[in-house]
Design a protein around this motif. Structure first.
Motif, PDB file in Angstrom:
ATOM      1  N   VAL A 167     110.523-108.869  34.833  1.00 47.50           N
ATOM      2  CA  VAL A 167     111.516-107.836  34.508  1.00 47.50           C
ATOM      3  C   VAL A 167     112.304-107.480  35.771  1.00 47.50           C
ATOM      4  CG1 VAL A 167     111.817-105.422  33.811  1.00 47.50           C
ATOM      5  CG2 VAL A 167     110.232-106.904  32.571  1.00 47.50           C
ATOM      6  N   PHE A 168     111.558-107.360  36.880  1.00 44.75           N
ATOM      7  CA  PHE A 168     112.217-107.026  38.144  1.00 44.75           C
ATOM      8  C   PHE A 168     113.273-108.078  38.497  1.00 44.75           C
ATOM      9  CE2 PHE A 168     112.415-107.743  42.731  1.00 44.75           C
ATOM     10  CZ  PHE A 168     112.815-106.493  43.160  1.00 44.75           C
ATOM     11  N   MET A 169     112.908-109.334  38.342  1.00 38.37           N
ATOM     12  CA  MET A 169     113.846-110.411  38.690  1.00 38.37           C
ATOM     13  C   MET A 169     115.066-110.407  37.780  1.00 38.37           C
ATOM     14  SD  MET A 169     112.640-111.969  41.280  1.00 38.37           S
ATOM     15  CE  MET A 169     113.311-113.616  41.361  1.00 38.37           C
ATOM     16  N   LYS A 170     114.844-110.055  36.519  1.00 37.13           N
ATOM     17  CA  LYS A 170     115.945-110.087  35.547  1.00 37.13           C
ATOM     18  C   LYS A 170     116.862-108.880  35.708  1.00 37.13           C
ATOM     19  CE  LYS A 170     115.642-113.563  32.609  1.00 37.13           C
ATOM     20  NZ  LYS A 170     114.397-114.119  32.070  1.00 37.13           N
ATOM     21  N   LYS A 171     116.285-107.696  35.865  1.00 37.43           N
ATOM     22  CA  LYS A 171     117.056-106.466  35.706  1.00 37.43           C
ATOM     23  C   LYS A 171     117.545-105.849  37.023  1.00 37.43           C
ATOM     24  CE  LYS A 171     116.346-106.312  31.190  1.00 37.43           C
ATOM     25  NZ  LYS A 171     117.428-106.659  30.277  1.00 37.43           N
ATOM     26  N   SER A 172     116.692-105.879  38.051  1.00 38.39           N
ATOM     27  CA  SER A 172     117.048-105.093  39.233  1.00 38.39           C
ATOM     28  C   SER A 172     118.143-105.782  40.050  1.00 38.39           C
ATOM     29  CB  SER A 172     115.818-104.877  40.100  1.00 38.39           C
ATOM     30  OG  SER A 172     115.506-106.085  40.749  1.00 38.39           O
ATOM     31  N   ARG A 173     118.812-105.009  40.888  1.00 36.55           N
ATOM     32  CA  ARG A 173     119.848-105.567  41.757  1.00 36.55           C
ATOM     33  C   ARG A 173     119.233-106.606  42.702  1.00 36.55           C
ATOM     34  NH1 ARG A 173     124.903-105.736  40.770  1.00 36.55           N
ATOM     35  NH2 ARG A 173     125.608-105.466  42.914  1.00 36.55           N
ATOM     36  N   MET A 174     118.095-106.219  43.291  1.00 31.61           N
ATOM     37  CA  MET A 174     117.444-107.135  44.220  1.00 31.61           C
ATOM     38  C   MET A 174     117.057-108.437  43.522  1.00 31.61           C
ATOM     39  SD  MET A 174     116.770-107.968  47.134  1.00 31.61           S
ATOM     40  CE  MET A 174     116.331-107.221  48.646  1.00 31.61           C
TER      41      MET A 174
END
Lengths: 300, 417
Positions: A167-174
């Motif tokens: 989810v972090f890879m998909k959604k966050s700016r970073m």
């Protein structure tokens, strides 16, 4: 060997035990392999210190345990510590090898692996350690199948962690920046992405993921300063088998490897359990070669 | 934990002093084997490196015995009383270094009476050197069978060899089978051993004894050195239900096995494994470790005694009073002390410092010590002392075999869950 296969058909519930054990441990393999795929894919650094990060995470959990921190609670702490450790390593060493050729990065990370091993040996001694979770065991099929609660919990945690990272890879700016950098670092730079920071973050994230995997390993297996190597090998086998940038592939290969180890341990004996890992790598590489040969013919 | 750290720093300090002493000695002029009223014994021992903690235990054992002998009249040779002194070099836990240092002890320092290093690997490296110079070595810490099948004439070992480690568990299983109206040849055995020299020696001993009783092997798995998971093997054990499960793989093998036997609820009536104590399985796995059979070279509860230290229990007390930081006395220390006692008695019986005469006197040793009886076979291993088998009962290690020294009856089937 035939006797053992026979046994599996006579008592089918044994298969359940092997599959479950394989699944539970495979989930942890997936975590470490995913971290490797990330670093490999984004930075083109083949991190040979992967297994050492795992073991280091385990030791941190064990160390926190001596202050009466439950291993499960220590998981986020260890992840943060290992994130910091990864960042420091990036700034001190990895930064200088990202743009270099394959052998420089292999040598550098191999060096890191040796230093981590020896440092752990100095700090904690060569004895094996385990972090005790204090959970019980549940049995099914009249005791023929047992599931240690901690294995199930660690499986759930591994799934949660993996989902969180995805989810972090998909959604966050970073996450987006990391993906952009992995596609084309120069274009990403032109678009205003600080690739240096992306690299540092990626390497640190890998440290955190491995650290978390290490906490789980310390709760269900044992840790020892020099036990990192098999974990590194497994990560490489999984990533090679799955192919870079193929996340579902990593998950499948990881779980599959877990089960393959259990089955080979049962059928062929414990002495072949790790040989199976390496054997599978050879099979995968040969298979890839054949595929590519066919591909070449089509192009011609 | 804090206490542990203290203990290690203290031992660390001793190690540093040992190294410093060795460094000083290296600069000193060559010393004769007997000077004035002092007989010098020499040892290359692991004061640093992976064997350092056990190496220090052994050193303490040597020193305590030398001190005790000196306090109780010394060694009498030719009507004169001599004191014993032990000089050490640190072999850094590496066999190649052990061999080098022994050359130095014998050639340069002219020490002609050698005490063994710590571990089988370093002793295997040391034996050819002492053999080459015809210098007797009494060792206390090398149990590998590889030491006793080479025809060495100058090597003597006070401890039981590794094939003997778990053999007594096999005879115990046979006894139990007979008691229950079964034939020993009906006993089905599962073997799980690490793939390394020591564990395979243990396995060879177990197989020899199984053959004697005609027992059947149902599982014979070998663990690779860095394997931390034997759940597949244990699943097989659960399915095949053997009468006896034998495990050996150093401390890591014991920890892995104890943890996974607990998790998989493996229910085998007799489980025997090496390294229970070193791996601290009682502390880590509590009641689930109850009923495990664990071999040991020596225990302070045994009824052995001698005129130097008194009983095994008295040795235990003296050792703890002399060296700080020990909650229990490792058998490594006890056997080291026993090796020095053998030197003393052999030198007195030879009544000479001639190495050939002393060697023959050592070979003729037939004595009782606080560590157990000592009598050497032509190969140099101690054939008089049995390996003791202890069972974990309610978290305590109690001697259950051989029956002559047993303090408790064996608990069968094991209750640990």
């Amino acid at each position: 060997m035939l006797d053992n296969i026979n046994l599996l058909t006579l008592a089918p519930s044994l298969n359940v035990q092997l599959l479950l054990d394989g699944l539970f441990i495979g989930a942890i393999f997936v975590l470490a392999a995913y971290g490797l795929a990330l670093v490999w894919g984004v930075m083109n650094v083949k991190n040979l210190a992967q297994g050492e990060f795992v073991i280091m995470g385990g030791y941190l959990a064990w160390h926190l345990g001596t202050y009466n921190v439950h291993p499960i609670l220590s998981l986020p702490i260890v992840a943060i510590l290992m994130f910091g450790f990864g960042w420091v390593l990036y700034v001190a060493i990895i930064k200088y090898v990202v743009t270099r050729d394959l052998f420089t990065s292999l040598l550098a990370t191999f060096g890191i692996a040796l230093v981590v091993q020896q440092a752990l040996n100095l700090a904690y001694g060569p004895e094996v350690r385990t972090a005790e979770s204090g959970f019980g065991t549940r049995s099914f099929f009249g005791g023929l199948v047992t599931v240690a609660e901690i294995k199930f919990i660690s499986f759930a945690l591994a799934v949660l962690l993996a989902a969180g990272v995805i989810v972090f890879m998909k959604k966050s700016r970073m996450g987006q920046a990391i993906r952009a950098t992995s596609q084309d670092p120069r274009a990403a730079k032109v678009m205003g992405i600080n690739t240096e920071k992306v690299y540092a973050f990626t390497y640190a994230l890998n440290g955190a993921i491995c650290g978390a995997a290490g906490v789980l390993v310390s709760m269900i297996w044992v840790i020892q300063p020099f036990y990192g190597v098999p974990h590194s090998i497994r990560s490489f086998v999984i990533v090679t088998a799955a192919g870079l940038g193929n996340l579902p592939g990593v998950i499948l290969a990881g779980l599959g490897l877990g089960m393959a180890e259990q089955y080979s341990g049962f059928v062929l004996g414990a002495q072949f359990q790790q040989a199976t890992v390496v054997g599978l790598l050879v099979v995968v590489l040969v298979w890839r070669q054949i595929q590519m040969a066919q591909h070449r013919q089509v192009v011609k | 934990m804090t206490l542990d750290i203290l203990k290690y720093t203290r031992r660390g300090a001793i190690a540093v002093m040992g190294v410093a002493a060795a460094a000083l000695l290296a600069g000193a002029p060559a010393q004769a084997k007997v000077e004035g009223d002092t007989i010098t014994l020499g040892s290359a021992i692991s004061l640093t490196g992976k064997y350092s903690s056990n190496g220090l235990d052994s050193q303490n054992g040597y020193d305590l015995a030398a001190k005790r002998i000196n306090e109780t009249g010394g060694v009498k040779v030719g009507g004169k009383s001599y004191k014993l002194k032990v000089v050490y070099y640190d072999d850094e836990s590496t066999p190649a270094r052990t061999a080098q240092l022994l050359e130095r002890l014998i050639k340069q320092d002219e020490v002609k009476f050698i005490l063994g290093p710590y571990s089988s690997a370093t002793t295997i490296a040391a034996a050819p050197v002492t053999e080459k110079y015809n210098v007797p070595m009494i060792e206390a810490e090398g149990a590998s069978r590889a030491l006793f099948n080479k025809g060495y004439k100058y090597l003597f070992a006070v401890l039981s060899t590794s094939e003997q480690y778990l053999a007594s568990a096999v005879s115990l299983a046979a006894e139990i089978a007979e008691k229950n109206g079964k034939k020993p040849s009906d006993v089905r055995v599962a073997l799980v051993f690490e793939n390394d020299a020591f564990s395979l020696d243990v396995r060879a001993g177990v197989l020899d004894d199984m053959k004697k009783f005609g027992m059947q092997t149902v599982i014979d798995d070998k663990m690779p050195t860095d394997l931390s998971d034997i759940s597949a093997t244990l699943t097989k054990v659960k399915a095949l239900k053997p009468d006896l499960l034998v495990i050996s793989g150093h401390n890591k093998g014991a920890v892995t096995a104890a943890r996974q036997i607990k998790e998989l609820q493996v229910d085998v009536p007799i489980i025997a494994m090496t390294h229970c104590e070193g791996a601290k399985i009682v502390q880590q796995f509590g009641a689930s470790a109850d009923g495990y059979l664990c071999p040991t070279q020596w225990a302070e509860t045994l009824s052995y005694s001698d005129k130097y230290f008194g009983s095994a229990a008295e040795y235990d007390k003296l050792f703890k009073a002399t060296f700080e930081g020990y909650t229990n006395v490792p058998y490594q220390a006890a056997q080291a002390s026993a090796a020095v006692l053998v030197w003393k008695e052999a030198l007195e019986r030879a009544n000479s410092f001639d190495t050939a005469k002393v060697r023959d006197a050592i070979a003729a040793t037939d004595t009782m010590t606080f560590y157990g009886p000592i009598k050497f076979s032509p190969a140099g291993n101690n054939v008089a002392k049995p390996m003791v088998l202890r069972q974990i009962q309610n978290g305590e290690y109690v001697v259950v075999a051989p029956s002559k020294y047993a303090s408790h009856p064996v608990e069968w089937p094991r209750k640990g869950k």
